[in-house]
Design a protein around this motif. Structure first.
Motif, PDB file in Angstrom:
ATOM      1  N   ASN B 186       0.808  -1.206   0.000  1.00 59.45           N
ATOM      2  CA  ASN B 186       0.000   0.000   0.000  1.00 59.45           C
ATOM      3  C   ASN B 186       0.845   1.261   0.000  1.00 59.45           C
ATOM      4  OD1 ASN B 186      -2.502  -1.340  -0.027  1.00 59.45           O
ATOM      5  ND2 ASN B 186      -2.424  -1.670   2.188  1.00 59.45           N
ATOM      6  N   ALA B 187       2.088   1.120  -0.338  1.00 52.23           N
ATOM      7  CA  ALA B 187       3.033   2.243  -0.429  1.00 52.23           C
ATOM      8  C   ALA B 187       2.994   3.035   0.868  1.00 52.23           C
ATOM      9  CB  ALA B 187       2.742   3.099  -1.655  1.00 52.23           C
ATOM     10  N   ASP B 188       2.920   4.358   0.784  1.00 51.80           N
ATOM     11  CA  ASP B 188       2.983   5.114   2.038  1.00 51.80           C
ATOM     12  C   ASP B 188       1.612   5.537   2.536  1.00 51.80           C
ATOM     13  OD1 ASP B 188       4.068   8.335   0.655  1.00 51.80           O
ATOM     14  OD2 ASP B 188       2.246   7.158   0.394  1.00 51.80           O
ATOM     15  N   ALA B 189       0.556   4.936   1.971  1.00 50.01           N
ATOM     16  CA  ALA B 189      -0.788   5.297   2.423  1.00 50.01           C
ATOM     17  C   ALA B 189      -0.964   4.938   3.894  1.00 50.01           C
ATOM     18  CB  ALA B 189      -1.850   4.586   1.575  1.00 50.01           C
ATOM     19  N   GLY B 190      -0.254   3.909   4.336  1.00 55.87           N
ATOM     20  CA  GLY B 190      -0.375   3.453   5.716  1.00 55.87           C
ATOM     21  C   GLY B 190       0.607   4.111   6.663  1.00 55.87           C
ATOM     22  N   SER B 191       1.375   5.045   6.138  1.00 57.40           N
ATOM     23  CA  SER B 191       2.390   5.693   6.978  1.00 57.40           C
ATOM     24  C   SER B 191       1.836   6.969   7.607  1.00 57.40           C
ATOM     25  CB  SER B 191       3.618   6.029   6.128  1.00 57.40           C
ATOM     26  OG  SER B 191       4.286   7.162   6.632  1.00 57.40           O
ATOM     27  N   VAL B 192       1.976   7.074   8.913  1.00 54.44           N
ATOM     28  CA  VAL B 192       1.462   8.252   9.618  1.00 54.44           C
ATOM     29  C   VAL B 192       2.144   9.518   9.118  1.00 54.44           C
ATOM     30  CG1 VAL B 192       1.180   9.347  11.867  1.00 54.44           C
ATOM     31  CG2 VAL B 192       0.996   6.868  11.667  1.00 54.44           C
ATOM     32  N   ARG B 193       3.454   9.469   9.003  1.00 51.16           N
ATOM     33  CA  ARG B 193       4.193  10.672   8.622  1.00 51.16           C
ATOM     34  C   ARG B 193       3.881  11.115   7.199  1.00 51.16           C
ATOM     35  NH1 ARG B 193       6.056   8.200  12.451  1.00 51.16           N
ATOM     36  NH2 ARG B 193       7.250   9.086  14.157  1.00 51.16           N
ATOM     37  N   ALA B 194       3.800  10.166   6.291  1.00 48.19           N
ATOM     38  CA  ALA B 194       3.496  10.521   4.904  1.00 48.19           C
ATOM     39  C   ALA B 194       2.077  11.070   4.805  1.00 48.19           C
ATOM     40  CB  ALA B 194       3.666   9.298   4.010  1.00 48.19           C
ATOM     41  N   THR B 195       1.201  10.508   5.615  1.00 49.15           N
ATOM     42  CA  THR B 195      -0.187  10.973   5.641  1.00 49.15           C
ATOM     43  C   THR B 195      -0.245  12.435   6.038  1.00 49.15           C
ATOM     44  OG1 THR B 195      -1.126   8.809   6.104  1.00 49.15           O
ATOM     45  CG2 THR B 195      -2.392  10.703   6.851  1.00 49.15           C
ATOM     46  N   LEU B 196       0.504  12.784   7.057  1.00 52.08           N
ATOM     47  CA  LEU B 196       0.502  14.171   7.497  1.00 52.08           C
ATOM     48  C   LEU B 196       1.063  15.082   6.420  1.00 52.08           C
ATOM     49  CD1 LEU B 196       1.549  13.556  11.151  1.00 52.08           C
ATOM     50  CD2 LEU B 196      -0.583  14.578  10.392  1.00 52.08           C
ATOM     51  N   ALA B 197       2.080  14.620   5.734  1.00 51.93           N
ATOM     52  CA  ALA B 197       2.671  15.438   4.664  1.00 51.93           C
ATOM     53  C   ALA B 197       1.641  15.702   3.577  1.00 51.93           C
ATOM     54  CB  ALA B 197       3.897  14.735   4.085  1.00 51.93           C
ATOM     55  N   ARG B 198       0.769  14.724   3.374  1.00 51.05           N
ATOM     56  CA  ARG B 198      -0.245  14.855   2.328  1.00 51.05           C
ATOM     57  C   ARG B 198      -1.327  15.848   2.682  1.00 51.05           C
ATOM     58  NH1 ARG B 198       0.040   9.506   1.373  1.00 51.05           N
ATOM     59  NH2 ARG B 198      -1.216   9.065   3.195  1.00 51.05           N
ATOM     60  N   LEU B 199      -1.526  16.058   3.954  1.00 51.67           N
ATOM     61  CA  LEU B 199      -2.699  16.822   4.363  1.00 51.67           C
ATOM     62  C   LEU B 199      -2.454  18.313   4.534  1.00 51.67           C
ATOM     63  CD1 LEU B 199      -4.290  14.336   6.860  1.00 51.67           C
ATOM     64  CD2 LEU B 199      -5.092  14.940   4.596  1.00 51.67           C
TER      65      LEU B 199
END
Lengths: 100, 409, 89
Positions: B186-199
């Motif tokens: 699922n690539a970085d969709a499951g990563s907390v840090r990457a999620t924050l970067a996306r938002l």
């Protein structure tokens, strides 16, 4: 499952259409997709996997994944998510090769 | 049937392109697989920066009316299954009616097929009741049918949050928005840090303290660490929906349909703490893995592509006037990079003008320049970047087109 | 159930993670090779859904698959109703 009271979406006035699914008579609203009409009638299982028999339903909703393929008499295989229900339509789950 | 131009895809970019061609007297047909036009616009409902709500279907109705009154022909239930250079578009009559042309010959083609969703793999994802957030949006806002009574949204990104809100508005009980299983799959969709970067870009639209921290997280590693570690047990409310950025979905379960999900908290190392798993009853699961261009026709035709995750993945290379590396094939809209409806419209307009020029109709340099500036402006004004850095990535595309960077020669 | 290695990757053909990894370990390096070895991407959707997942798996297990601008590089780009796949005129 039908939304009748939405704070922002305008009310739609759509006439009823009658269709059948697996021989069962159902009522739909004009203009809705076969998948939506079936979901509104409580039918989530659109297909059984041709090899394993596992039940499948709507997945991508944009006609891309083909999970929602159903058989419509006198038309053939269609995608339930992008095909509108029409009065008198006879819909069935498709089996191996597409035909019921 | 002979026309001047074929437009594949009747969303905002396709409709705008067709309008431009038709206004200058070109014979243009727009082909879409759906029975109605507007593409993704039809289901869009979210708050806009000007205050008030963006109602996509109203924008779609306006674009459709403009195209029709300009003289474009709009044909639905039509799937373009092949394009032959020169050009010839082969069309499948999806309802098997037999009363429409099976092919169109044209001097130019615009591919405006938009974007599709990347999958999120999770045990149980083939159960009826598991669908993409896009499917949930269409069911809810276009067809007015709830995907379920009680739903879990999986994937924390602008689209997922928008759809979660739409579901709540429609009377669906949204138990929460959680992370997908942090599998490499699922690539970085499951990563907390990457999620924050996306938002980060959402912070201005939904100014919660947490999202503001997310915006700061884009700049500062420390802010990112803080944001990754804090979060009230009940989840952070964004638009009234609880977002659990430290909870992951482990599995979807049920007998022949979705009946429950298994969730677990995510540790500081990003891994789920399975010893603390819990079950939640739901009847619908809406997955969000991000969007990517749907560029099958350009791929089959041998167009040059470039991979840029800031635009969603593999993007057909295009020049400043939206022409691909195959002469006469133009691309417009999200298929050229996921940048949203307004940018799509501006791209469509530019492509339409370029098509007119290609067809030998008079188009002044000033008009092309104006259209390019409008595109730049639309890009600058777009408040939400689906992926951080999309603007820069899009800007760099022209350079790469000039270099003709072939990914798959 | 369908956890870890038994997680479905290709929905159309119900090909699971284990089968894809076995194929990569046996030497498959492109999506086409994985398709030939496992059927993943051969179903009705022609890899539209699973391509992204297959790419990631191959990359994680070995290296980014070569020539990955699309599994679907042939016509028709989507299924055509019966009787319509004929030469015009």
């Amino acid at each position: 499952m039908r939304i009748t009271d939405h704070p922002l979406l305008p009310a739609l006035s759509r006439r009823e259409v009658r269709f059948s699914f697996e021989g069962r008579e159902l009522v739909a609203l004009e203009g809705e997709s076969i998948a939506a009409a079936l979901l509104a009638a409580g039918e989530r299982v659109l297909r059984h996997h041709e090899r394993t028999g596992a039940p499948r339903g709507l997945y991508c909703g944009i006609g891309h994944c083909l999970e929602c393929r159903v058989w419509v008499d006198d038309v053939g295989t269609v995608r339930a998510c992008t095909t509108r229900v029409e009065d008198g339509m006879s819909v069935r789950r498709s089996g191996f090769g597409g035909r019921p | 049937m002979r026309v001047d131009a074929v437009v594949v895809g009747g969303g905002p970019a396709g409709l705008r392109a067709a309008t431009e061609v038709a206004r200058r007297g070109g014979d243009v047909v727009v082909l879409d697989e759906n029975p109605v036009f507007g593409g993704k616009l039809l289901g869009q409902l979210h708050e806009s920066h000007a205050g008030g709500w963006w109602r996509g279907w109203e924008v779609a109705a306006r674009l459709e009316a403009e195209a029709r009154s300009a003289g474009a022909v709009l044909r639905g239930d039509a799937g373009v299954w092949a394009l032959e250079p020169g050009w010839r578009a082969r069309v499948a009559d999806l309802l098997n009616r037999g009363d429409q042309p099976a092919a169109y010959e044209a001097g130019a083609v615009v591919v405006a097929t938009g974007a599709c969703e990347k999958p999120v793999a999770v045990p149980g994802w083939t159960l009826p009741g598991v669908m993409t957030v896009g499917a949930a949006q269409v069911l809810t806002n276009v067809h007015r049918v709830r995907p379920g009574r009680r739903a879990l949204v999986v994937g924390i990104d602008p689209l997922a949050l928008t759809v979660a809100r739409q579901l709540a508005l429609a009377g669906v009980e949204v138990v929460g928005v959680v992370l997908p299983p942090p599998l490499g799959l699922n690539a970085d969709a499951g990563s907390v840090r990457a999620t924050l970067a996306r938002l980060g870009s959402l912070a201005s639209l939904a100014p919660t303290p947490w999202l503001r921290m997310a915006a700061a997280a884009l700049e500062s590693g420390l802010a990112r660490e803080l944001a990754a570690r804090v979060g009230p047990p009940g989840g952070v409310r964004v638009w009234g929906v609880p977002v659990h950025h430290r909870t992951a979905l482990l599995e979807v379960q049920g007998d022949g349909r979705v009946e429950r999900v298994v969730l677990a908290p995510v540790g500081a190392d990003g891994e789920p703490v399975t010893s603390r798993r819990r079950e939640v009853q739901v009847d619908a699961v809406c997955l969000s893995g991000g969007l990517m261009p749907l560029a099958e026709l350009p791929a089959v035709l041998g167009c040059g592509f470039a991979r840029d995750e800031r635009l969603g993945g593999d993007v057909p290379l295009h020049g400043p006037d939206m022409e691909s590396t195959v002469p006469g094939l133009f691309v417009a809209g999200d298929v050229t990079g996921v940048e949203g409806a307004e940018v799509a419209m501006a791209k469509g307009r530019l492509a339409g003008l370029a098509v007119c020029r290609r067809l030998g109709r008079e188009v002044r340099d000033a008009e092309i320049e104006a259209a390019r500036r409008k595109l730049d402006r639309a890009r600058q004004e777009a408040k939400i970047e689906f992926y951080p850095g999309a603007r820069q990535a899009a800007g760099a595309m022209g350079q790469r087109w000039r270099e003709v960077a072939w990914v798959d020669p | 159930m369908s956890d870890g290695p038994e997680l479905i990757v290709c929905r159309c053909e119900e090909v699971v993670v284990r089968e894809v990894l076995d194929a990569v370990r046996a030497g498959c390096r492109t999506l086409q090779e994985v398709k030939m070895a496992t059927r993943a991407g051969m179903g009705p959707c022609q890899g539209r859904v699973c391509r992204t997942l297959l790419e990631r798996l191959v990359t994680l297990e070995a290296a980014p698959p070569e020539g990955a601008a699309g599994l679907t590089k042939r016509l028709p780009v989507h299924p055509v109703p019966l009787g319509q796949l004929v030469e015009e005129e």
